[in-house]
Motif scaffolding. Structure first.
Motif, PDB file in Angstrom:
ATOM      1  N   PHE A 138       1.233  38.347  82.007  1.00  0.00           N
ATOM      2  CA  PHE A 138       2.296  37.926  82.913  1.00  0.00           C
ATOM      3  C   PHE A 138       2.951  39.189  83.453  1.00  0.00           C
ATOM      4  O   PHE A 138       3.516  39.982  82.687  1.00  0.00           O
ATOM      5  N   GLN A 139       2.792  39.378  84.775  1.00  0.00           N
ATOM      6  CA  GLN A 139       3.261  40.599  85.410  1.00  0.00           C
ATOM      7  C   GLN A 139       2.597  41.798  84.737  1.00  0.00           C
ATOM      8  O   GLN A 139       1.389  41.895  84.724  1.00  0.00           O
ATOM      9  N   ASP A 140       3.373  42.701  84.148  1.00  0.00           N
ATOM     10  CA  ASP A 140       2.780  43.889  83.513  1.00  0.00           C
ATOM     11  C   ASP A 140       2.644  43.730  81.997  1.00  0.00           C
ATOM     12  O   ASP A 140       2.270  44.678  81.298  1.00  0.00           O
ATOM     13  N   ASN A 141       2.960  42.546  81.484  1.00  0.00           N
ATOM     14  CA  ASN A 141       2.908  42.313  80.040  1.00  0.00           C
ATOM     15  C   ASN A 141       1.602  41.635  79.665  1.00  0.00           C
ATOM     16  O   ASN A 141       1.227  40.622  80.263  1.00  0.00           O
ATOM     17  N   VAL A 142       0.903  42.202  78.677  1.00  0.00           N
ATOM     18  CA  VAL A 142      -0.376  41.674  78.224  1.00  0.00           C
ATOM     19  C   VAL A 142      -0.319  41.504  76.707  1.00  0.00           C
ATOM     20  O   VAL A 142       0.123  42.393  75.988  1.00  0.00           O
ATOM     21  N   GLY A 149       3.409  29.681  72.147  1.00  0.00           N
ATOM     22  CA  GLY A 149       4.259  29.951  71.001  1.00  0.00           C
ATOM     23  C   GLY A 149       5.507  30.696  71.442  1.00  0.00           C
ATOM     24  O   GLY A 149       5.471  31.492  72.386  1.00  0.00           O
ATOM     25  N   VAL A 150       6.618  30.450  70.772  1.00  0.00           N
ATOM     26  CA  VAL A 150       7.894  30.999  71.216  1.00  0.00           C
ATOM     27  C   VAL A 150       7.891  32.523  71.199  1.00  0.00           C
ATOM     28  O   VAL A 150       8.439  33.164  72.117  1.00  0.00           O
ATOM     29  N   GLU A 151       7.270  33.145  70.208  1.00  0.00           N
ATOM     30  CA  GLU A 151       7.233  34.607  70.150  1.00  0.00           C
ATOM     31  C   GLU A 151       6.312  35.178  71.223  1.00  0.00           C
ATOM     32  O   GLU A 151       6.597  36.243  71.791  1.00  0.00           O
ATOM     33  N   LEU A 152       5.212  34.492  71.510  1.00  0.00           N
ATOM     34  CA  LEU A 152       4.315  34.932  72.574  1.00  0.00           C
ATOM     35  C   LEU A 152       5.037  34.886  73.914  1.00  0.00           C
ATOM     36  O   LEU A 152       4.934  35.832  74.729  1.00  0.00           O
ATOM     37  N   ALA A 153       5.748  33.792  74.178  1.00  0.00           N
ATOM     38  CA  ALA A 153       6.495  33.679  75.429  1.00  0.00           C
ATOM     39  C   ALA A 153       7.554  34.787  75.529  1.00  0.00           C
ATOM     40  O   ALA A 153       7.770  35.353  76.611  1.00  0.00           O
ATOM     41  N   ARG A 154       8.191  35.113  74.396  1.00  0.00           N
ATOM     42  CA  ARG A 154       9.204  36.165  74.403  1.00  0.00           C
ATOM     43  C   ARG A 154       8.565  37.540  74.663  1.00  0.00           C
ATOM     44  O   ARG A 154       9.107  38.360  75.416  1.00  0.00           O
ATOM     45  N   ASN A 155       7.410  37.779  74.058  1.00  0.00           N
ATOM     46  CA  ASN A 155       6.732  39.069  74.261  1.00  0.00           C
ATOM     47  C   ASN A 155       6.197  39.218  75.683  1.00  0.00           C
ATOM     48  O   ASN A 155       6.167  40.330  76.225  1.00  0.00           O
ATOM     49  N   LEU A 156       5.766  38.098  76.282  1.00  0.00           N
ATOM     50  CA  LEU A 156       5.305  38.151  77.672  1.00  0.00           C
ATOM     51  C   LEU A 156       6.470  38.149  78.658  1.00  0.00           C
ATOM     52  O   LEU A 156       6.280  38.394  79.853  1.00  0.00           O
ATOM     53  N   ASN A 157       7.660  37.826  78.139  1.00  0.00           N
ATOM     54  CA  ASN A 157       8.856  37.719  78.989  1.00  0.00           C
ATOM     55  C   ASN A 157       8.679  36.646  80.055  1.00  0.00           C
ATOM     56  O   ASN A 157       9.036  36.822  81.223  1.00  0.00           O
ATOM     57  N   ASP A 189       3.996  31.209  85.828  1.00  0.00           N
ATOM     58  CA  ASP A 189       2.535  31.268  85.882  1.00  0.00           C
ATOM     59  C   ASP A 189       2.038  32.536  85.207  1.00  0.00           C
ATOM     60  O   ASP A 189       2.631  33.609  85.357  1.00  0.00           O
ATOM     61  N   PHE A 190       0.936  32.427  84.456  1.00  0.00           N
ATOM     62  CA  PHE A 190       0.332  33.585  83.805  1.00  0.00           C
ATOM     63  C   PHE A 190      -1.183  33.446  83.870  1.00  0.00           C
ATOM     64  O   PHE A 190      -1.717  32.382  84.207  1.00  0.00           O
ATOM     65  N   TYR A 191      -1.873  34.516  83.547  1.00  0.00           N
ATOM     66  CA  TYR A 191      -3.336  34.521  83.574  1.00  0.00           C
ATOM     67  C   TYR A 191      -3.868  34.581  82.148  1.00  0.00           C
ATOM     68  O   TYR A 191      -3.387  35.363  81.313  1.00  0.00           O
ATOM     69  N   LEU A 192      -4.860  33.728  81.864  1.00  0.00           N
ATOM     70  CA  LEU A 192      -5.535  33.715  80.580  1.00  0.00           C
ATOM     71  C   LEU A 192      -6.945  34.257  80.785  1.00  0.00           C
ATOM     72  O   LEU A 192      -7.712  33.717  81.592  1.00  0.00           O
ATOM     73  N   TYR A 193      -7.288  35.331  80.042  1.00  0.00           N
ATOM     74  CA  TYR A 193      -8.567  36.014  80.232  1.00  0.00           C
ATOM     75  C   TYR A 193      -9.480  35.780  79.035  1.00  0.00           C
ATOM     76  O   TYR A 193      -9.037  35.777  77.873  1.00  0.00           O
ATOM     77  N   LEU A 194     -10.759  35.572  79.322  1.00  0.00           N
ATOM     78  CA  LEU A 194     -11.809  35.537  78.311  1.00  0.00           C
ATOM     79  C   LEU A 194     -12.989  36.326  78.860  1.00  0.00           C
ATOM     80  O   LEU A 194     -13.676  35.872  79.784  1.00  0.00           O
ATOM     81  N   LYS A 195     -13.170  37.512  78.325  1.00  0.00           N
ATOM     82  CA  LYS A 195     -14.194  38.436  78.827  1.00  0.00           C
ATOM     83  C   LYS A 195     -13.974  38.669  80.323  1.00  0.00           C
ATOM     84  O   LYS A 195     -12.947  39.169  80.726  1.00  0.00           O
ATOM     85  N   ASP A 205       3.119  31.564  66.166  1.00  0.00           N
ATOM     86  CA  ASP A 205       4.068  31.646  67.282  1.00  0.00           C
ATOM     87  C   ASP A 205       3.850  32.893  68.123  1.00  0.00           C
ATOM     88  O   ASP A 205       4.284  32.958  69.266  1.00  0.00           O
ATOM     89  N   GLU A 206       3.178  33.902  67.574  1.00  0.00           N
ATOM     90  CA  GLU A 206       2.969  35.161  68.292  1.00  0.00           C
ATOM     91  C   GLU A 206       1.710  35.161  69.141  1.00  0.00           C
ATOM     92  O   GLU A 206       1.547  36.023  70.004  1.00  0.00           O
ATOM     93  N   THR A 207       0.801  34.190  68.911  1.00  0.00           N
ATOM     94  CA  THR A 207      -0.498  34.248  69.598  1.00  0.00           C
ATOM     95  C   THR A 207      -0.952  32.915  70.189  1.00  0.00           C
ATOM     96  O   THR A 207      -1.885  32.893  70.994  1.00  0.00           O
TER      97      THR A 207
END
Length: 383
Positions: free
Chosen positions: A97-101, A142-150, A156-162, A181-183
């Motif tokens: 999300f933006q510059d957060n991965v 998860g709440v911690e993942l959302a907080r880490n991604l800000n 909207d965010f991007y989910l990558y697989l390979k 909650d972190e992942t």
């Protein structure tokens, strides 16, 4: 927590035994008076009651041990049953999300089946988990993942697989109070299959049993009859398995003992009140009060006392729950912080209050019936 449960049980048991002994003293007032008139000393009376209490305690302990063994034997014969089954497609990827991965674990599910399996909706902070069925570009974080991604709900965010990716919208936030909650990223099964690109496949099937202690036996049975590998939750954490053990059965037995002792305490207290008021009840009946009226008076008085007592118990229970959350017990993960979390929902207190009133009503039936069956002449001449 086990120590707190044992202490609570001991306190309730103490009051129950004390109430029963007090009732015995009230019922044997005449006999005690006759013994003292015949020269018995206070010390002799005390020794008699201590001996009687010890004998009754020994008989009660023996009976309780036999009933406990019978209960354990019967519980051990209860067959395992399947409560829920949920197919999943689990994978490891990255969310941006933006510059957060952040590295994530995405889980593609049928929301209705997964909710029955894991009670996901109860863990949600915002959003309706069932919306995943109708929103193929929605995701729960998860709440911690959302907080880490800000990122917040609606972002909207991007989910990558390979080399593949999907643009998803956050339609809900959940909090399990674990490292998940972190992942964790929940999305619909069809969306996960689209990202993986291997067709209509799943990577695992979660099964929930009525008795979770039967999980090893069920896993062995599935391994014997299928070509797929079945594992149980105890394979992942032996420490948790040892900690949990027979916690569910222990809780049920503990609650049953608490309810039985509470019922005896309430019934004995009401009987003592009736014994203290035999003369007043006899006078009322001599003045023309019907037995039904005496019965209703006793029941109404019992219910009037139980209502403020139930409210006070709920308040004290809430205060105790909040005090427990302040204890430095880290039983989940670092994400949950120090202490433990307790779900103090309004409906829980409403159920507890209704249950307390019902218990008081049932426990007061026999004392009220006894009061209504008193003989007016004997009641008036009892003092």
């Amino acid at each position: 927590m086990e120590i707190l449960s044992i202490l609570l049980f001991m306190v309730v048991a103490f009051f129950g035994v004390a109430s029963i002994m007090n009732l015995m003293v009230v019922e044997k007032t005449k006999e005690i008076g006759m013994l003292m008139a015949m020269g018995a000393r206070t010390k002799d009376i005390r020794n008699i009651f201590l001996a009687e209490s010890s004998l009754l305690g020994l008989i009660g302990a023996a009976a309780g041990s036999l009933l406990g063994l019978a209960g354990v034997y019967s519980l051990g014969r209860v067959p395992a049953g399947v409560l829920a089954v949920s197919p999943r497609l689990v994978g490891q990827g990255a969310a941006r999300f933006q510059d957060n991965v952040q590295s994530v674990e995405f889980v593609g599910v049928d929301p209705a089946l997964e909710d029955r399996l894991m009670s996901v909706q109860e863990s949600t902070i915002s959003g309706n988990f069932s919306e995943l069925r109708f929103n193929n570009r929605g995701a729960f974080l998860g709440v911690e993942l959302a907080r880490n991604l800000n990122i917040r709900e609606g972002g909207d965010f991007y989910l990558y697989l390979k080399n593949d990716s999907l643009q998803l919208k956050v339609i809900g936030i959940l909090q399990k109070d674990t490292v998940k909650d972190e992942t964790l990223v929940y999305l619909s099964l069809s969306t996960a299959q689209e990202l993986v690109g291997e067709g209509d496949v799943v990577s695992e099937i979660g099964v929930k049993l009525a008795d979770y202690t039967r999980a090893p036996a069920m896993a062995k049975k599935l391994n014997d009859i299928s070509r797929y590998e079945a594992t149980n939750w105890q394979d992942f954490s032996r420490e948790i398995a040892r900690f949990v053990g027979n916690q569910g059965v222990t809780n049920i037995l503990f609650y049953m003992f608490i309810l039985l002792i509470s019922a005896f305490v309430i019934a004995n207290t009401t009987i003592m009140v009736v014994s203290k008021r035999r003369r007043e009840i006899g006078i009322l009946m001599a003045m023309g009060a019907k037995r039904r009226s005496i019965l209703m008076i006793s029941l109404r008085e019992n219910m009037l006392i139980s209502l403020p007592a139930g409210v006070l118990g709920a308040v004290l229970g809430y205060a105790a729950a909040q005090a427990i959350t302040l204890l430095p017990l880290n039983v989940t993960s670092a994400a949950a912080g120090d202490g433990i979390s307790i779900a103090a929902r309004p409906e829980y207190f409403a159920i507890a209050l209704a249950f307390a009133l019902s218990l008081n009503f049932v426990s007061g039936l026999y004392p009220a019936y006894s009061a209504a069956r008193l003989d007016p002449v004997e009641a008036i001449s009892s003092e």
